[in-house]
Design a protein around this motif. Structure first.
Motif, PDB file in Angstrom:
ATOM      1  N   GLY A  31       0.782  -1.225   0.000  1.00 24.39           N
ATOM      2  CA  GLY A  31       0.000   0.000   0.000  1.00 24.39           C
ATOM      3  C   GLY A  31       0.810   1.270   0.000  1.00 24.39           C
ATOM      4  O   GLY A  31       0.246   2.370  -0.004  1.00 24.39           O
ATOM      5  N   THR A 177      -1.436   3.579   7.464  1.00 25.59           N
ATOM      6  CA  THR A 177      -2.591   2.682   7.468  1.00 25.59           C
ATOM      7  C   THR A 177      -3.559   3.088   8.567  1.00 25.59           C
ATOM      8  O   THR A 177      -3.196   3.747   9.538  1.00 25.59           O
ATOM      9  CB  THR A 177      -2.162   1.224   7.684  1.00 25.59           C
ATOM     10  OG1 THR A 177      -1.451   1.129   8.918  1.00 25.59           O
ATOM     11  CG2 THR A 177      -1.278   0.750   6.551  1.00 25.59           C
ATOM     12  N   THR A 272      -3.763  -4.129  -5.288  1.00 22.69           N
ATOM     13  CA  THR A 272      -4.695  -3.417  -4.435  1.00 22.69           C
ATOM     14  C   THR A 272      -6.109  -3.694  -4.918  1.00 22.69           C
ATOM     15  O   THR A 272      -6.422  -3.494  -6.088  1.00 22.69           O
ATOM     16  CB  THR A 272      -4.434  -1.900  -4.469  1.00 22.69           C
ATOM     17  OG1 THR A 272      -3.150  -1.640  -3.915  1.00 22.69           O
ATOM     18  CG2 THR A 272      -5.484  -1.154  -3.674  1.00 22.69           C
ATOM     19  N   PRO A 274      -9.652  -2.355  -4.485  1.00 23.65           N
ATOM     20  CA  PRO A 274     -10.272  -1.144  -3.935  1.00 23.65           C
ATOM     21  C   PRO A 274     -11.558  -1.450  -3.171  1.00 23.65           C
ATOM     22  O   PRO A 274     -12.250  -2.427  -3.444  1.00 23.65           O
ATOM     23  CB  PRO A 274     -10.559  -0.307  -5.190  1.00 23.65           C
ATOM     24  CG  PRO A 274     -10.656  -1.303  -6.300  1.00 23.65           C
ATOM     25  CD  PRO A 274      -9.702  -2.387  -5.958  1.00 23.65           C
ATOM     26  N   ARG A 277     -12.875  -3.117   3.214  1.00 21.91           N
ATOM     27  CA  ARG A 277     -12.863  -2.708   4.622  1.00 21.91           C
ATOM     28  C   ARG A 277     -12.745  -3.914   5.548  1.00 21.91           C
ATOM     29  O   ARG A 277     -12.436  -3.765   6.728  1.00 21.91           O
ATOM     30  CB  ARG A 277     -14.163  -1.957   4.969  1.00 21.91           C
ATOM     31  CG  ARG A 277     -14.394  -0.694   4.173  1.00 21.91           C
ATOM     32  CD  ARG A 277     -13.399   0.406   4.531  1.00 21.91           C
ATOM     33  NE  ARG A 277     -13.694   1.620   3.788  1.00 21.91           N
ATOM     34  CZ  ARG A 277     -13.249   1.894   2.567  1.00 21.91           C
ATOM     35  NH1 ARG A 277     -12.432   1.012   1.971  1.00 21.91           N
ATOM     36  NH2 ARG A 277     -13.556   2.993   1.949  1.00 21.91           N
ATOM     37  N   ARG A 318      -6.257  -0.185   4.408  1.00 23.61           N
ATOM     38  CA  ARG A 318      -5.635   0.630   3.364  1.00 23.61           C
ATOM     39  C   ARG A 318      -6.324   1.987   3.209  1.00 23.61           C
ATOM     40  O   ARG A 318      -5.674   3.013   3.063  1.00 23.61           O
ATOM     41  CB  ARG A 318      -5.694  -0.108   2.021  1.00 23.61           C
ATOM     42  CG  ARG A 318      -4.698  -1.250   1.883  1.00 23.61           C
ATOM     43  CD  ARG A 318      -3.336  -0.723   1.429  1.00 23.61           C
ATOM     44  NE  ARG A 318      -2.401  -1.803   1.187  1.00 23.61           N
ATOM     45  CZ  ARG A 318      -2.182  -2.333  -0.007  1.00 23.61           C
ATOM     46  NH1 ARG A 318      -2.852  -1.897  -1.054  1.00 23.61           N
ATOM     47  NH2 ARG A 318      -1.295  -3.290  -0.146  1.00 23.61           N
ATOM     48  N   GLU A 319      -7.655   1.984   3.205  1.00 26.25           N
ATOM     49  CA  GLU A 319      -8.396   3.206   2.852  1.00 26.25           C
ATOM     50  C   GLU A 319      -9.214   3.781   3.996  1.00 26.25           C
ATOM     51  O   GLU A 319      -9.660   4.938   3.929  1.00 26.25           O
ATOM     52  CB  GLU A 319      -9.325   2.897   1.660  1.00 26.25           C
ATOM     53  CG  GLU A 319      -8.552   2.430   0.424  1.00 26.25           C
ATOM     54  CD  GLU A 319      -9.482   1.951  -0.679  1.00 26.25           C
ATOM     55  OE1 GLU A 319     -10.672   1.708  -0.383  1.00 26.25           O
ATOM     56  OE2 GLU A 319      -9.036   1.831  -1.819  1.00 26.25           O
ATOM     57  N   ALA A 320      -9.436   2.992   5.047  1.00 20.43           N
ATOM     58  CA  ALA A 320     -10.250   3.441   6.186  1.00 20.43           C
ATOM     59  C   ALA A 320     -10.095   2.408   7.295  1.00 20.43           C
ATOM     60  O   ALA A 320      -9.546   1.329   7.072  1.00 20.43           O
ATOM     61  CB  ALA A 320     -11.718   3.582   5.774  1.00 20.43           C
TER      62      ALA A 320
END
Length: 791
Positions: A31, A177, A272, A274, A277, A318-320
């Motif tokens: 990431g 992260t 990755t 996308p 979660r 990675r995103e949240a």
């Protein structure tokens, strides 16, 4: 503009370090952007080749970099993988698989036109990647000192990699992260892992929001979990390396509604997915293993390492903020291995052996290895290559070079080359494509699988058949799938020896599923053996016959007289055999005596001393000699099982079979091993019997660590000191018995017994045995062998 990923601020330092030092190590978690941003930065100082361990990762990385440049793949950024390539004269960054770059390096050791090689995901320790690193370092030491190398990794022990690269500088980039919550969801009692995963996915769907990434060991488990999730309110998307490229690309794109991505290890690091979660981790991975003794190799399911489990968990953050469900008990997490086992230690090394021979160093000496190839498996690989005609005295033959160019395992390359000449290029390619990717198999019957594939015409299979058939030439003849399988695996030709049970040429017994019928012969393509199972299990095979077996495995056909130990006895016969499979035989009426003797000795080495019978006298003599050897040592011989088997030539006499071994007089045999003149003192040192004060001569028991003398109390009255053997060096333990012969005391110090414990023994036994003598002073009392007092 490049995305604001954690590696971006370090790009200038990375580029400068690689340019100044020639080698470097970049340690950065998943990431951080190391796979996509670093090659773009390195392209500022020359052309870049990025080596990825997987085709899926190579194509995805190229697509991501091209999109950042606003270009289609094939212009500035391209890729080359087996069977697929997009590049042009304008390409400055090319992403390739490690195996393909090995082939390119073999054909052009200078890697003309390449300024920098980026070795991505080194921590995964794939066999091709380790080989590629060794060859690149060798090329850099000799032909291309200006070739720049950057090794990137998420979890690797950077010190060892840095040392391997010549004390290369290490650059570290930390990931940004989000926190993840760990939840353990182990299988219920007797619950299969796929059912546990499906149950956990249902739980996560109802408890949290966001897409779910599920890690499973292989495509078969993905299919079963997909079926178990039928009807959920989400898109269930598979992701593994055997999917068609379009299906892989779709799995890496955001969906219109909630998604459950079922993935193998391909999604651990360099890709990755996308929107994720939630991660559900089955905690398993499929890795190559080889069983040299049984001649079986393939993929084995193992527990993941702690490093891999951490990488997988990181996908949820990675995103949240996210959630990670681990399908194993929390207390087992601490028992996971720290890092994955390098493939070079466990995999079949036949292909590695061919590449090393093509490089000019068949044993790999002189190369700098992260882990040196194990000598035994590497030698086994060279033996296989010699049998396939790829090596001659360690030197690569023209045939070996042709096999290497095909980019297949040498066995499959042999099957394609020779199969094309015998059944035609297309028919050979159809079979080899299934052998190379057995997930295509729809049935254990290879012919049934091929009929299904020809009827359904899946594009992935058709493309591979076209690619392989274009690499070879030959006349079109009648299809014979069994012959092609046998050309790849002649040692797996198998003959029925019981209903549903077959013996393979290599000596391994396997069970065949009912769908194959019960033919006399099988050409086994895929077989596996689970731990603890009596037999292996056939997963894919084709019906064959004896003529085909002899045709395909002619070098393994032998005939002549043999005298061997087989099935627990000496077998003397003329035999015609294909490896372990006996085709014809007849008994020999007068086999050579020396051969019979060797067979008997081989039987003892194989089955041990259970073949002979120790009489009580022989067993007792062996125990006495064991004590002599233990205490005195040479020249008194060792007489344990291993030592006696090693000395068997001195004591088996003229025994010529199992029955005669059972009738051997082992007392005489053991005496024949005694050293002279020391044997004259055998009875003095370890007497068979000892005379006690009563006049009785009682047999000593040498079966324990210390010799023992079982004797009634009344017979040793007057004995003030315990007896010894071996000239006083070893005390004898007295097992003192009641008048009824039952143990009442054990002592190695008789004087102390008379002075102490005897009083209690006398008190307990004089009431039970009132007619027997129980003097108050046993040291002055007269001993007697008569237990009842006489008037």
């Amino acid at each position: 503009m490049l995305p604001d990923l954690p590696v971006r601020p370090a790009l200038a330092e990375i580029t400068r370090t690689v340019a100044d030092h020639g080698t470097a190590v970049l340690v950065a978690p998943p990431g951080t952007g190391k796979t996509t941003l670093v090659p773009l930065a390195l392209a500022e100082i020359g052309t870049v080749v990025v080596a990825e361990p997987r085709r899926l990762a190579a194509r995805a990385a190229a697509a991501r970099m091209a999109s950042l440049l606003g270009e289609p793949v094939g212009q500035t950024v391209g890729y080359s993988v087996r069977g697929d390539r997009k590049r042009s004269k304008d390409t400055k960054i090319e992403v390739v698989t490690s195996g393909l770059l090995v082939r390119r390096l073999q054909n052009d050791p200078e890697l003309s036109g390449v300024d920098t090689v980026l070795l991505d995901e080194c921590h995964e320790r794939h066999l091709d990647a380790d080989l590629l690193l060794a060859l690149l370092l060798d090329a850099r030491d000799g032909l291309r000192p200006d070739l720049r190398l950057l090794a990137t990794s998420a979890t690797v022990a950077s010190d060892s990699l840095s040392a391997l690269l010549g004390d290369a500088p290490v650059i570290r980039v930390e990931a940004r992260t989000f926190p993840v919550e760990l939840i353990y969801s182990p299988p219920l009692r007797n619950e299969r892992i796929e059912h546990c995963v499906a149950r956990t996915v249902h739980l996560a769907l109802s408890a949290h929001h966001g897409d779910i990434l599920v890690f499973l060991p292989g495509a078969a488990e993905i299919r079963r979990v997909t079926e178990a999730l039928r009807g959920v309110d989400a898109d269930v998307v598979p992701l593994h390396g055997r999917l068609a490229a379009a299906d892989q690309d779709a799995a890496l794109q955001p969906g219109r509604r909630r998604r459950i991505v079922l993935s193998t290890a391909v999604a651990e690091s360099s890709l990755t997915v996308p929107g994720v979660r939630i991660v559900v981790d089955a905690g398993q991975s499929r890795v190559p293993r080889v069983d040299h003794r049984r001649g079986m190799s393939g993929l084995t399911t193992v527990r993941v390492s702690a490093a891999v489990a951490d990488q997988r968990a990181g996908r949820a953050g990675r995103e949240a903020p996210g959630w990670v469900y681990r399908c194993w008990p929390e207390h087992e997490h601490g028992t996971l291995p720290r890092y994955p086992e390098p493939e070079i230690r466990t995999a079949d090394l036949t292909r590695l052996a061919l590449e090393l021979a093509c490089w000019g160093t068949p044993d790999g000496s002189g190369l700098r290895w992260w882990d040196t190839p194990p000598p035994g498996p590497l030698a086994a690989g060279r033996e296989t290559l010699t049998a396939l005609g790829a090596l001659d005295g360690g030197t690569v033959t023209d045939r070996g070079h042709a096999m290497a160019q095909l980019g297949l395992h040498p066995r499959l390359a042999r099957a394609l080359l020779d199969g094309a000449a015998q059944v035609g290029p297309t028919a050979a390619a159809e079979v080899v494509s299934v052998l190379d990717d057995d997930t295509l198999a729809t049935d254990a019957d290879l012919d049934a699988t091929l009929r299904t594939l020809r009827a359904t015409r899946p594009q992935r299979w058709l493309r591979e058949v076209r690619r392989l058939s274009a690499l070879v030439s030959g006349p079109t003849r009648e299809r014979d799938s069994a012959l092609v399988v046998a050309l790849a695996h002649p040692e797996r030709l198998a003959r029925r020896r019981a209903p549903g049970v077959y013996l393979m040429v290599n000596g391994t017994a396997v069970e065949a599923p009912g769908g194959l019928g019960d033919p006399e012969w099988l050409a086994v393509a895929v077989a596996e053996r689970k731990p603890g199972a009596v037999h292996g299990r056939v997963r894919l095979a084709a019906r064959a016959d004896e003529a085909l077996a002899i045709r395909a495995a002619a070098p393994l056909l032998v005939e002549g007289d043999e005298v061997v130990w087989a099935d627990g006895d000496v077998v003397a016969r003329w035999v015609r055999r294909l490896g372990a499979i006996v085709l014809k035989e007849r008994p020999l009426s007068n086999p050579p005596a020396t051969a019979v003797r060797e067979a008997v000795l081989a039987g003892l080495r194989k089955d041990g001393l259970a073949l002979v019978r120790f009489s009580p006298a022989a067993a007792a003599l062996r125990e006495r000699l064991a004590l002599l050897h233990r205490v005195v040592g040479p020249p008194w011989p060792a007489v344990d099982d291993e030592a006696l088997i090693a000395l068997a030539e001195r004591w088996i006499g003229s025994a010529s079979n199992k029955s005669e071994l059972r009738r051997l007089d082992l007392t005489s045999a053991l005496r024949a091993l005694l050293p002279w003149p020391e044997a004259g003192r055998l009875e003095d040192l370890v007497p068979e019997r000892i005379e006690v004060p009563s006049g009785s001569r009682i047999r000593l028991d040498y079966s324990g660590d210390t010799p023992a003398l079982p004797v009634k109390v009344q017979e040793v009255f007057g004995w003030t000191s315990s007896p010894t053997v071996l000239d006083g060096r070893v005390p004898v333990v007295l097992q003192l018995l009641s008048p009824a012969g039952r143990p009442v005391a054990v002592t190695a110090d008789l004087a102390s017994f008379w002075a102490g414990s005897y009083k209690q023994v006398r008190s307990e036994l004089r009431g039970r045995y009132p007619k027997h003598r129980w003097p108050e002073d046993p040291m002055t009392a007269d001993p007697t062998r008569h237990t009842i007092q006489r008037r």
